[in-house]
Design a protein around this motif. Sequence first.
Motif, PDB file in Angstrom:
ATOM      1  N   MET A  34      39.028  45.981  35.494  1.00  0.00           N
ATOM      2  CA  MET A  34      40.442  46.309  35.349  1.00  0.00           C
ATOM      3  C   MET A  34      40.960  46.958  36.635  1.00  0.00           C
ATOM      4  SD  MET A  34      41.100  45.306  32.280  1.00  0.00           S
ATOM      5  CE  MET A  34      42.766  45.966  32.121  1.00  0.00           C
ATOM      6  N   GLY A  35      42.176  46.632  36.976  1.00  0.00           N
ATOM      7  CA  GLY A  35      42.767  47.211  38.175  1.00  0.00           C
ATOM      8  C   GLY A  35      44.163  47.721  37.916  1.00  0.00           C
ATOM      9  N   TRP A  36      44.534  48.721  38.690  1.00  0.00           N
ATOM     10  CA  TRP A  36      45.915  49.194  38.729  1.00  0.00           C
ATOM     11  C   TRP A  36      46.482  48.877  40.113  1.00  0.00           C
ATOM     12  CZ3 TRP A  36      48.867  50.773  34.828  1.00  0.00           C
ATOM     13  CH2 TRP A  36      48.267  51.249  33.657  1.00  0.00           C
ATOM     14  N   GLU A  46      50.301  46.379  45.932  1.00  0.00           N
ATOM     15  CA  GLU A  46      49.077  46.890  46.521  1.00  0.00           C
ATOM     16  C   GLU A  46      48.169  47.483  45.444  1.00  0.00           C
ATOM     17  OE1 GLU A  46      50.007  50.057  49.266  1.00  0.00           O
ATOM     18  OE2 GLU A  46      50.914  51.296  47.722  1.00  0.00           O
ATOM     19  N   VAL A  47      46.887  47.427  45.723  1.00  0.00           N
ATOM     20  CA  VAL A  47      45.916  47.973  44.778  1.00  0.00           C
ATOM     21  C   VAL A  47      45.924  49.494  44.846  1.00  0.00           C
ATOM     22  CG1 VAL A  47      44.006  47.849  46.431  1.00  0.00           C
ATOM     23  CG2 VAL A  47      43.546  47.783  43.967  1.00  0.00           C
ATOM     24  N   VAL A  48      45.777  50.116  43.697  1.00  0.00           N
ATOM     25  CA  VAL A  48      45.668  51.572  43.615  1.00  0.00           C
ATOM     26  C   VAL A  48      44.236  51.970  43.268  1.00  0.00           C
ATOM     27  CG1 VAL A  48      46.440  53.648  42.403  1.00  0.00           C
ATOM     28  CG2 VAL A  48      48.080  51.818  42.920  1.00  0.00           C
ATOM     29  N   ALA A  49      43.699  51.356  42.226  1.00  0.00           N
ATOM     30  CA  ALA A  49      42.346  51.687  41.785  1.00  0.00           C
ATOM     31  C   ALA A  49      41.805  50.549  40.938  1.00  0.00           C
ATOM     32  CB  ALA A  49      42.334  52.992  40.989  1.00  0.00           C
ATOM     33  N   ALA A  98      43.630  42.374  34.781  1.00  0.00           N
ATOM     34  CA  ALA A  98      42.283  42.172  34.260  1.00  0.00           C
ATOM     35  C   ALA A  98      41.661  40.926  34.846  1.00  0.00           C
ATOM     36  CB  ALA A  98      42.321  42.057  32.727  1.00  0.00           C
ATOM     37  N   LYS A  99      40.357  41.025  35.081  1.00  0.00           N
ATOM     38  CA  LYS A  99      39.605  39.873  35.574  1.00  0.00           C
ATOM     39  C   LYS A  99      38.261  39.849  34.872  1.00  0.00           C
ATOM     40  CE  LYS A  99      37.046  38.126  39.545  1.00  0.00           C
ATOM     41  NZ  LYS A  99      37.340  36.711  39.244  1.00  0.00           N
ATOM     42  N   GLU A 100      37.936  38.702  34.305  1.00  0.00           N
ATOM     43  CA  GLU A 100      36.613  38.528  33.696  1.00  0.00           C
ATOM     44  C   GLU A 100      35.569  38.484  34.801  1.00  0.00           C
ATOM     45  OE1 GLU A 100      37.495  35.711  29.881  1.00  0.00           O
ATOM     46  OE2 GLU A 100      38.225  35.048  31.819  1.00  0.00           O
ATOM     47  N   THR A 101      34.545  39.299  34.652  1.00  0.00           N
ATOM     48  CA  THR A 101      33.498  39.331  35.665  1.00  0.00           C
ATOM     49  C   THR A 101      32.134  39.152  35.015  1.00  0.00           C
ATOM     50  OG1 THR A 101      33.244  41.738  35.546  1.00  0.00           O
ATOM     51  CG2 THR A 101      34.843  40.883  37.130  1.00  0.00           C
ATOM     52  N   VAL A 102      31.209  38.671  35.822  1.00  0.00           N
ATOM     53  CA  VAL A 102      29.850  38.420  35.337  1.00  0.00           C
ATOM     54  C   VAL A 102      28.992  39.672  35.492  1.00  0.00           C
ATOM     55  CG1 VAL A 102      27.768  37.059  35.663  1.00  0.00           C
ATOM     56  CG2 VAL A 102      30.020  35.960  35.815  1.00  0.00           C
ATOM     57  N   THR A 103      29.122  40.322  36.635  1.00  0.00           N
ATOM     58  CA  THR A 103      28.299  41.499  36.897  1.00  0.00           C
ATOM     59  C   THR A 103      29.041  42.768  36.498  1.00  0.00           C
ATOM     60  OG1 THR A 103      29.100  41.593  39.167  1.00  0.00           O
ATOM     61  CG2 THR A 103      27.065  40.379  38.778  1.00  0.00           C
ATOM     62  N   ASP A 105      29.080  45.689  37.885  1.00  0.00           N
ATOM     63  CA  ASP A 105      29.538  46.617  38.917  1.00  0.00           C
ATOM     64  C   ASP A 105      30.507  45.971  39.904  1.00  0.00           C
ATOM     65  OD1 ASP A 105      26.605  46.530  41.122  1.00  0.00           O
ATOM     66  OD2 ASP A 105      27.749  44.954  40.124  1.00  0.00           O
ATOM     67  N   TYR A 106      31.006  44.790  39.576  1.00  0.00           N
ATOM     68  CA  TYR A 106      31.935  44.117  40.485  1.00  0.00           C
ATOM     69  C   TYR A 106      33.318  44.739  40.367  1.00  0.00           C
ATOM     70  CZ  TYR A 106      34.527  40.482  42.909  1.00  0.00           C
ATOM     71  OH  TYR A 106      35.332  39.808  43.789  1.00  0.00           O
ATOM     72  N   THR A 107      33.890  45.089  41.527  1.00  0.00           N
ATOM     73  CA  THR A 107      35.194  45.727  41.552  1.00  0.00           C
ATOM     74  C   THR A 107      36.145  44.875  42.394  1.00  0.00           C
ATOM     75  OG1 THR A 107      34.379  47.071  43.407  1.00  0.00           O
ATOM     76  CG2 THR A 107      34.407  48.114  41.235  1.00  0.00           C
ATOM     77  N   PRO A 108      36.820  43.940  41.759  1.00  0.00           N
ATOM     78  CA  PRO A 108      37.749  43.087  42.502  1.00  0.00           C
ATOM     79  C   PRO A 108      38.898  43.893  43.084  1.00  0.00           C
ATOM     80  CG  PRO A 108      37.964  42.734  40.145  1.00  0.00           C
ATOM     81  CD  PRO A 108      36.787  43.617  40.330  1.00  0.00           C
ATOM     82  N   ARG A 109      39.192  43.684  44.366  1.00  0.00           N
ATOM     83  CA  ARG A 109      40.176  44.522  45.050  1.00  0.00           C
ATOM     84  C   ARG A 109      41.387  43.747  45.524  1.00  0.00           C
ATOM     85  NH1 ARG A 109      35.487  47.189  48.941  1.00  0.00           N
ATOM     86  NH2 ARG A 109      33.873  47.060  47.345  1.00  0.00           N
ATOM     87  N   VAL A 110      41.364  42.440  45.335  1.00  0.00           N
ATOM     88  CA  VAL A 110      42.431  41.603  45.855  1.00  0.00           C
ATOM     89  C   VAL A 110      43.289  41.113  44.703  1.00  0.00           C
ATOM     90  CG1 VAL A 110      42.990  39.523  47.156  1.00  0.00           C
ATOM     91  CG2 VAL A 110      41.004  40.910  47.788  1.00  0.00           C
ATOM     92  N   ARG A 111      44.595  41.158  44.910  1.00  0.00           N
ATOM     93  CA  ARG A 111      45.531  40.788  43.857  1.00  0.00           C
ATOM     94  C   ARG A 111      45.239  39.406  43.285  1.00  0.00           C
ATOM     95  NH1 ARG A 111      52.075  40.140  44.922  1.00  0.00           N
ATOM     96  NH2 ARG A 111      52.586  39.224  42.906  1.00  0.00           N
ATOM     97  N   LYS A 112      44.971  38.429  44.110  1.00  0.00           N
ATOM     98  CA  LYS A 112      44.811  37.062  43.634  1.00  0.00           C
ATOM     99  C   LYS A 112      43.529  36.847  42.834  1.00  0.00           C
ATOM    100  CE  LYS A 112      45.122  35.342  47.724  1.00  0.00           C
ATOM    101  NZ  LYS A 112      45.221  34.341  48.812  1.00  0.00           N
ATOM    102  N   GLU A 113      42.654  37.821  42.815  1.00  0.00           N
ATOM    103  CA  GLU A 113      41.447  37.700  41.996  1.00  0.00           C
ATOM    104  C   GLU A 113      41.741  37.889  40.510  1.00  0.00           C
ATOM    105  OE1 GLU A 113      37.546  39.132  43.529  1.00  0.00           O
ATOM    106  OE2 GLU A 113      38.795  40.453  44.744  1.00  0.00           O
ATOM    107  N   TYR A 114      42.839  38.542  40.208  1.00  0.00           N
ATOM    108  CA  TYR A 114      43.120  38.895  38.822  1.00  0.00           C
ATOM    109  C   TYR A 114      43.891  37.786  38.113  1.00  0.00           C
ATOM    110  CZ  TYR A 114      41.443  43.590  39.699  1.00  0.00           C
ATOM    111  OH  TYR A 114      40.647  44.666  39.995  1.00  0.00           O
TER     112      TYR A 114
END
Length: 127
Positions: A34-36, A46-49, A98-103, A105-114
């Motif tokens: 999850m990202g804010w 822009e990404v916050v967290a 939100a982004k579905e992830t496999v691992t 500890d993965y922390t997606p930081r780019v807007r287009k990943e979500y």
Amino acid sequence: QVTLVESGGGLVQAGGSLRLSCVASGGDFSSFAMGWFRQAPGKEREVVAVIARGGLSLYSVDSLMGRSAISRDNAKNTVYLQMNSLKPEDTAVYYCAAKETVTSDYTPRVRKEYRYWGQGAQVTVSS
């Protein structure tokens, strides 16, 4: 279909605090990173967290660094963003994503990943 709904925005004086919440429905919340993000008028979003499935969190050095905390409650399908010592330049629309992830500890930081986005919550900080 995954739906994200933010709440907790509003008007606050400089130096104040707000806690944003984002409730997810329609998917397996525990499988999402999850990202804010935030977007001020005339600026790029822009990404916050970001918080990974397993709880690992990452904060942007450019926004709210040291003044925010992201957390998640998988039992409530909710991610939070606690914001402290707010400044007028923090005024923006805040979005959760939100982004579905496999691992875990993965922390997606780019807007287009979500893949999934909420409608946004306005935060206005007065001087």
